[in-house]
Design a protein around this motif. Structure first.
Motif, PDB file in Angstrom:
ATOM      1  N   GLY A 164       0.808  -1.210   0.000  1.00 15.31           N
ATOM      2  CA  GLY A 164       0.000   0.000   0.000  1.00 15.31           C
ATOM      3  C   GLY A 164       0.844   1.264   0.000  1.00 15.31           C
ATOM      4  N   SER A 165       1.964   1.241   0.759  1.00 12.21           N
ATOM      5  CA  SER A 165       2.824   2.422   0.821  1.00 12.21           C
ATOM      6  C   SER A 165       3.543   2.677  -0.497  1.00 12.21           C
ATOM      7  N   LYS A 166       3.805   1.598  -1.270  1.00 13.14           N
ATOM      8  CA  LYS A 166       4.532   1.744  -2.528  1.00 13.14           C
ATOM      9  C   LYS A 166       3.617   1.859  -3.734  1.00 13.14           C
ATOM     10  N   PHE A 167       2.506   1.122  -3.707  1.00 15.15           N
ATOM     11  CA  PHE A 167       1.652   1.034  -4.890  1.00 15.15           C
ATOM     12  C   PHE A 167       0.193   1.361  -4.566  1.00 15.15           C
ATOM     13  N   GLY A 168      -0.018   2.187  -3.557  1.00 17.76           N
ATOM     14  CA  GLY A 168      -1.373   2.525  -3.144  1.00 17.76           C
ATOM     15  C   GLY A 168      -1.776   3.918  -3.568  1.00 17.76           C
ATOM     16  N   ALA A 169      -3.060   4.070  -3.878  1.00 18.25           N
ATOM     17  CA  ALA A 169      -3.634   5.381  -4.177  1.00 18.25           C
ATOM     18  C   ALA A 169      -4.638   5.717  -3.082  1.00 18.25           C
ATOM     19  N   GLU A 170      -4.667   6.976  -2.691  1.00 18.19           N
ATOM     20  CA  GLU A 170      -5.569   7.389  -1.624  1.00 18.19           C
ATOM     21  C   GLU A 170      -7.019   7.151  -2.031  1.00 18.19           C
ATOM     22  N   ASP A 171      -7.771   6.579  -1.119  1.00 23.47           N
ATOM     23  CA  ASP A 171      -9.190   6.312  -1.325  1.00 23.47           C
ATOM     24  C   ASP A 171      -9.902   6.655  -0.018  1.00 23.47           C
ATOM     25  N   ALA A 172     -11.148   7.070  -0.098  1.00 23.93           N
ATOM     26  CA  ALA A 172     -11.880   7.438   1.111  1.00 23.93           C
ATOM     27  C   ALA A 172     -11.952   6.284   2.097  1.00 23.93           C
ATOM     28  N   ARG A 173     -11.844   5.061   1.598  1.00 26.18           N
ATOM     29  CA  ARG A 173     -11.952   3.882   2.460  1.00 26.18           C
ATOM     30  C   ARG A 173     -10.599   3.350   2.917  1.00 26.18           C
ATOM     31  N   GLY A 174      -9.505   3.843   2.355  1.00 26.59           N
ATOM     32  CA  GLY A 174      -8.179   3.359   2.718  1.00 26.59           C
ATOM     33  C   GLY A 174      -7.193   3.577   1.579  1.00 26.59           C
ATOM     34  N   GLN A 175      -6.367   2.546   1.314  1.00 30.60           N
ATOM     35  CA  GLN A 175      -5.387   2.604   0.235  1.00 30.60           C
ATOM     36  C   GLN A 175      -5.814   1.633  -0.869  1.00 30.60           C
ATOM     37  N   LEU A 176      -6.045   2.166  -2.067  1.00 32.38           N
ATOM     38  CA  LEU A 176      -6.418   1.343  -3.216  1.00 32.38           C
ATOM     39  C   LEU A 176      -5.145   0.835  -3.887  1.00 32.38           C
ATOM     40  N   LEU A 177      -4.963  -0.490  -3.911  1.00 33.05           N
ATOM     41  CA  LEU A 177      -3.764  -1.060  -4.531  1.00 33.05           C
ATOM     42  C   LEU A 177      -3.862  -0.952  -6.043  1.00 33.05           C
ATOM     43  N   THR A 178      -2.868  -0.308  -6.636  1.00 32.71           N
ATOM     44  CA  THR A 178      -2.850  -0.147  -8.084  1.00 32.71           C
ATOM     45  C   THR A 178      -2.098  -1.285  -8.768  1.00 32.71           C
ATOM     46  N   LEU A 179      -1.385  -2.085  -8.002  1.00 37.07           N
ATOM     47  CA  LEU A 179      -0.627  -3.217  -8.540  1.00 37.07           C
ATOM     48  C   LEU A 179      -1.492  -4.471  -8.512  1.00 37.07           C
ATOM     49  N   LYS A 180      -1.629  -5.115  -9.645  1.00 33.55           N
ATOM     50  CA  LYS A 180      -2.444  -6.326  -9.718  1.00 33.55           C
ATOM     51  C   LYS A 180      -1.624  -7.519  -9.226  1.00 33.55           C
ATOM     52  N   LEU A 181      -2.108  -8.172  -8.179  1.00 36.16           N
ATOM     53  CA  LEU A 181      -1.417  -9.311  -7.583  1.00 36.16           C
ATOM     54  C   LEU A 181      -2.374 -10.483  -7.458  1.00 36.16           C
ATOM     55  N   THR A 182      -1.902 -11.657  -7.824  1.00 38.93           N
ATOM     56  CA  THR A 182      -2.698 -12.865  -7.633  1.00 38.93           C
ATOM     57  C   THR A 182      -2.454 -13.410  -6.236  1.00 38.93           C
ATOM     58  N   HIS A 183      -3.283 -14.365  -5.831  1.00 37.19           N
ATOM     59  CA  HIS A 183      -3.070 -15.011  -4.534  1.00 37.19           C
ATOM     60  C   HIS A 183      -1.744 -15.754  -4.526  1.00 37.19           C
ATOM     61  N   SER A 184      -1.334 -16.270  -5.681  1.00 34.79           N
ATOM     62  CA  SER A 184      -0.038 -16.942  -5.776  1.00 34.79           C
ATOM     63  C   SER A 184       1.108 -15.965  -5.565  1.00 34.79           C
ATOM     64  N   ASP A 185       0.957 -14.743  -6.094  1.00 34.34           N
ATOM     65  CA  ASP A 185       1.981 -13.720  -5.889  1.00 34.34           C
ATOM     66  C   ASP A 185       2.137 -13.404  -4.405  1.00 34.34           C
ATOM     67  N   LEU A 186       1.017 -13.227  -3.722  1.00 30.46           N
ATOM     68  CA  LEU A 186       1.056 -12.927  -2.291  1.00 30.46           C
ATOM     69  C   LEU A 186       1.631 -14.092  -1.501  1.00 30.46           C
ATOM     70  N   ALA A 187       1.302 -15.311  -1.925  1.00 32.81           N
ATOM     71  CA  ALA A 187       1.821 -16.500  -1.247  1.00 32.81           C
ATOM     72  C   ALA A 187       3.335 -16.551  -1.333  1.00 32.81           C
ATOM     73  N   GLU A 188       3.870 -16.233  -2.504  1.00 34.61           N
ATOM     74  CA  GLU A 188       5.323 -16.225  -2.684  1.00 34.61           C
ATOM     75  C   GLU A 188       5.962 -15.106  -1.875  1.00 34.61           C
TER      76      GLU A 188
END
Length: 247
Positions: A164-188
């Protein structure tokens, strides 16, 4: 023999400084204050201002990191090693604590004087270069040190905060992730199976730690930061404050 000459000779015997000229060693010695530290005494605490460089002249010291649940040994420091190097980066606070593992003789010097004596350049110029080169690796070291001893829930929360700090955009609800990540990416990224990541993300979504907006992911920074710090996530919170803390 004066204390200044004795200290200069001690610096000259350190193999790590063997590349320095006599003029450089003299300049370094003149700017260095020697401090004796007894075994188990603290040389500096985590959270202190990073405004000094340390040179271990004799003895052994240890660097430790306090994560959410325990204190982790990061490294043992031997004679001749330079530590407290966060002061050379644009880092405001120290991430590690340093204690004397045995009786120590420590040289203390301002980062400005250290850089001037060793390189002959301004600290501001060196810090800018380090931030865009080794600064990323420094952040990785802190990240993986913090991951030690943490459960998947906290590791994933920490990884999402970093994203979020590197690839996040400000949103009223929090940080919108602009980087598309799969569950496999997060797992790695956090060292887990894709199935466990899917289960943990579902729990995060149920508890309001993350929000799904179509295929986009919004992270609620205050809730994730509470998880990383070992606290129970709660509603509300100062989003701007926790976002700065996560960076």
């Amino acid at each position: 023999m004066t204390a200044e000459i004795s200290q200069l000779k001690l610096l000259g015997r350190l193999r790590t400084l063997g590349w320095m000229s006599e003029a450089q060693l003299g300049k370094l010695s003149a700017a260095t204050v020697t401090r004796r530290v007894r075994r188990h005494e603290t040389i500096f605490f985590e959270g202190e201002d990073a405004n000094r460089v340390f040179l271990l002249l004799s003895g052994v010291a240890k660097l430790t990191f306090l994560n959410a649940s325990e204190r982790i040994l990061v490294s043992l420091v031997g004679p001749g090693e330079i530590f407290g190097v966060s002061s050379l980066l644009t880092v405001a606070k120290r991430p590690f604590r340093c204690d004397a593992f045995s009786d120590c003789l420590v040289g203390v010097i301002s980062p400005e004087a250290f850089v001037d004596a060793t390189l002959g350049v301004r600290l501001e110029d060196l810090s800018r270069v380090l931030d865009v080169t080794v600064g990323r690796w420094w952040a990785m070291l802190l990240r993986y040190t913090n991951f030690l001893g943490l459960a998947l829930r906290e590791r994933l929360a920490g990884a999402l905060l970093e994203l979020g700090s590197k690839f996040g955009a400000e949103d009223a609800r929090g940080q919108l992730l602009t980087l598309k990540l799969t569950h496999s990416d997060l797992a790695e990224l956090v060292g887990a199976s894709r199935q466990r990541i899917t289960e943990q993300l579902s729990e995060f979504e149920r508890t309001g730690v993350i929000i799904r907006d179509g295929r986009r992911l919004i992270i609620v920074t205050s809730q994730l930061l509470a998880l990383v710090q070992g606290e129970k996530p709660g509603p509300g919170g100062d989003e701007s404050k926790v976002t700065r803390a996560a960076r």
